[in-house]
Motif scaffolding. Structure first.
Motif, PDB file in Angstrom:
ATOM      1  N   SER A 212       0.821  -1.219   0.000  1.00  0.00           N
ATOM      2  CA  SER A 212       0.000   0.000   0.000  1.00  0.00           C
ATOM      3  C   SER A 212       0.851   1.264   0.000  1.00  0.00           C
ATOM      4  O   SER A 212       0.337   2.345  -0.316  1.00  0.00           O
ATOM      5  N   ASP A 213       2.147   1.155   0.361  1.00  0.00           N
ATOM      6  CA  ASP A 213       3.032   2.329   0.347  1.00  0.00           C
ATOM      7  C   ASP A 213       3.461   2.708  -1.062  1.00  0.00           C
ATOM      8  O   ASP A 213       3.909   3.835  -1.287  1.00  0.00           O
ATOM      9  N   VAL A 214       3.355   1.779  -1.993  1.00  0.00           N
ATOM     10  CA  VAL A 214       3.861   1.997  -3.352  1.00  0.00           C
ATOM     11  C   VAL A 214       2.714   2.455  -4.241  1.00  0.00           C
ATOM     12  O   VAL A 214       1.805   1.676  -4.556  1.00  0.00           O
ATOM     13  N   THR A 215       2.747   3.713  -4.625  1.00  0.00           N
ATOM     14  CA  THR A 215       1.711   4.270  -5.480  1.00  0.00           C
ATOM     15  C   THR A 215       2.167   4.250  -6.932  1.00  0.00           C
ATOM     16  O   THR A 215       3.358   4.122  -7.227  1.00  0.00           O
ATOM     17  N   ILE A 216       1.223   4.394  -7.848  1.00  0.00           N
ATOM     18  CA  ILE A 216       1.551   4.398  -9.278  1.00  0.00           C
ATOM     19  C   ILE A 216       2.443   5.594  -9.602  1.00  0.00           C
ATOM     20  O   ILE A 216       2.143   6.727  -9.226  1.00  0.00           O
ATOM     21  N   SER A 218       5.531   5.910  -8.444  1.00  0.00           N
ATOM     22  CA  SER A 218       6.579   6.053  -7.430  1.00  0.00           C
ATOM     23  C   SER A 218       7.700   5.060  -7.686  1.00  0.00           C
ATOM     24  O   SER A 218       7.545   4.074  -8.405  1.00  0.00           O
ATOM     25  N   ARG A 247       5.764   1.002  -9.326  1.00  0.00           N
ATOM     26  CA  ARG A 247       4.380   0.540  -9.557  1.00  0.00           C
ATOM     27  C   ARG A 247       3.830   1.217 -10.799  1.00  0.00           C
ATOM     28  O   ARG A 247       3.886   2.441 -10.940  1.00  0.00           O
ATOM     29  N   ASP A 249       0.567   0.921 -13.978  1.00  0.00           N
ATOM     30  CA  ASP A 249      -0.744   0.376 -14.302  1.00  0.00           C
ATOM     31  C   ASP A 249      -0.542  -1.055 -14.801  1.00  0.00           C
ATOM     32  O   ASP A 249       0.225  -1.271 -15.752  1.00  0.00           O
ATOM     33  N   GLN A 286       8.977   8.618 -15.313  1.00  0.00           N
ATOM     34  CA  GLN A 286       7.632   8.151 -15.003  1.00  0.00           C
ATOM     35  C   GLN A 286       6.727   8.100 -16.231  1.00  0.00           C
ATOM     36  O   GLN A 286       5.919   7.179 -16.378  1.00  0.00           O
TER      37      GLN A 286
END
Length: 356
Positions: A212-216, A218, A247, A249, A286
């Motif tokens: 949950s700490d890893v966002t798209i 990041s 992370r 999509d 990114q």
């Protein structure tokens, strides 16, 4: 008026000169008078020059000894200070400089001050095999005689000592390369230990990472759990184990057959060590999902399992298989399935052993 286009001897036109049928030769100016050096006329000067050459060879010996003392006497343990490292580096540099400089300047001074410096003019002529061999022998004998090494034992002995000790620093350096790595380069700390999977932790504090700490979009710099607790070999293990965690999509990823479960909900992890020469791949774009090595601009496409799309790297970055444990933390399900970093002698064999 003569024909300028005709340059034959009989029709030379306006450029005709007297005696044109004779081959012109430059007169041999001869060898200039030989100028004697002080050492050639004064025995005391020759003796003084001999002592100077011996002193230079002695300096070379002292430089080699300084190198050896600095290399073996100064212990660089895990608790060595920066001042100790700097001291050893300074002494190693000074020792090497004096060792090489002493021999070089000694030989030059010997040649300029004591060896014969008379000029010789020789006509080129054909020499048969036997005469050639005999001439070569005479040349060698003349060289030995001209150096004066037979009648100058002080120079001979100091030169032998300097030459004998000069290779020792190189031998010491080669000896410090250590034992053969065997298959150590093919394994990292990510392999499960006693059946327990290693958690992915932040670099450098070692804090475990939850999915949950890893966002798209990041990116995390990651080290294996337990790395910071190592007492010896920490830097070597980190050099092999550092990982980039990102992370995306999930629809943008295109895993190959057998790698569908190597990520988790778009979260993937790849070795941070470039497969070109081992630089850290630390730049993540990114928008394009590209990883860039700043050393030689090798570029890897994260959506295609870090395939090389630009630059000198010849292999994709190795992927670390990951999953999530019961507490929601990211863990490595196995070690890398291929050796990390650049190519080396037995890499392909190690890769086959890992996958077998």
């Amino acid at each position: 008026m003569g024909n300028h286009s005709d340059g034959s001897p009989n029709h030379s036109g306006t450029v005709a000169t007297a005696g044109q049928n004779e081959v012109e030769k430059f007169q041999d100016p001869g060898i200039p008078p030989h100028r004697l050096r002080l050492a050639d006329t004064d025995p005391k000067a020759a003796k003084r020059a001999e002592r100077q050459v011996a002193l230079l060879f002695g300096i070379s010996v002292v430089g080699t000894l300084i190198f050896l003392v600095a290399y073996f006497a100064i212990d660089l343990g895990n608790d060595s200070s920066i001042a100790t490292i700097r001291l050893q580096n300074a002494l190693l540099g000074i020792g090497t400089a004096f060792a090489m400089l002493g021999i070089g300047t000694g030989i030059v001074h010997w040649a300029k001050a004591l060896m014969p410096d008379h000029e010789v003019s020789e006509e080129r002529h054909a020499i048969r095999y036997e005469e050639d061999r005999q001439a070569a022998v005479r040349i060698v004998d003349d060289i030995v005689e001209e150096t004066g090494i037979k009648r100058r034992p002080l120079i001979r002995n100091t030169l032998l000592g300097a030459v004998a000790l000069a290779p020792l620093p190189a031998v010491a350096i080669f000896g410090d390369l250590g034992p053969r790595p065997d298959d150590k380069l093919a394994h990292t700390m990510w392999a499960p230990q006693d059946g327990k999977l290693k958690r992915l932790t932040r670099d450098p504090d070692g804090t475990p990472i939850k999915a949950s700490d890893v966002t798209i979009g990041s990116a995390f710099h990651v080290i294996p759990e337990g790395l910071n607790e190592l007492q010896e070999g920490k830097l070597n293990e980190k050099a092999k184990s550092v990982v980039l965690l990102m992370r995306l999509d999930p629809s943008s990823l295109h895993p190959s057959k057998g790698r569908e479960q190597w990520g988790y909900n778009g979260i993937v992890a790849y070795s941070k060590i470039c497969t070109h020469v081992g630089c850290p791949v630390a730049l993540y774009e990114q928008q394009t999902h590209h990883l860039l090595c700043p050393c030689h601009q090798s570029t890897f496409d994260l959506t295609q399992e870090c395939k090389v799309i630009f630059g000198p790297a010849s292999r994709p970055l190795p992927q670390l298989p990951i999953a999530v444990d019961d507490e929601g933390y990211l863990v490595a399900t196995s070690d890398f399935h291929e050796p990390v970093g650049p190519s080396y002698w037995e890499r392909d064999e190690h890769e086959r052993n890992i996958n077998s």
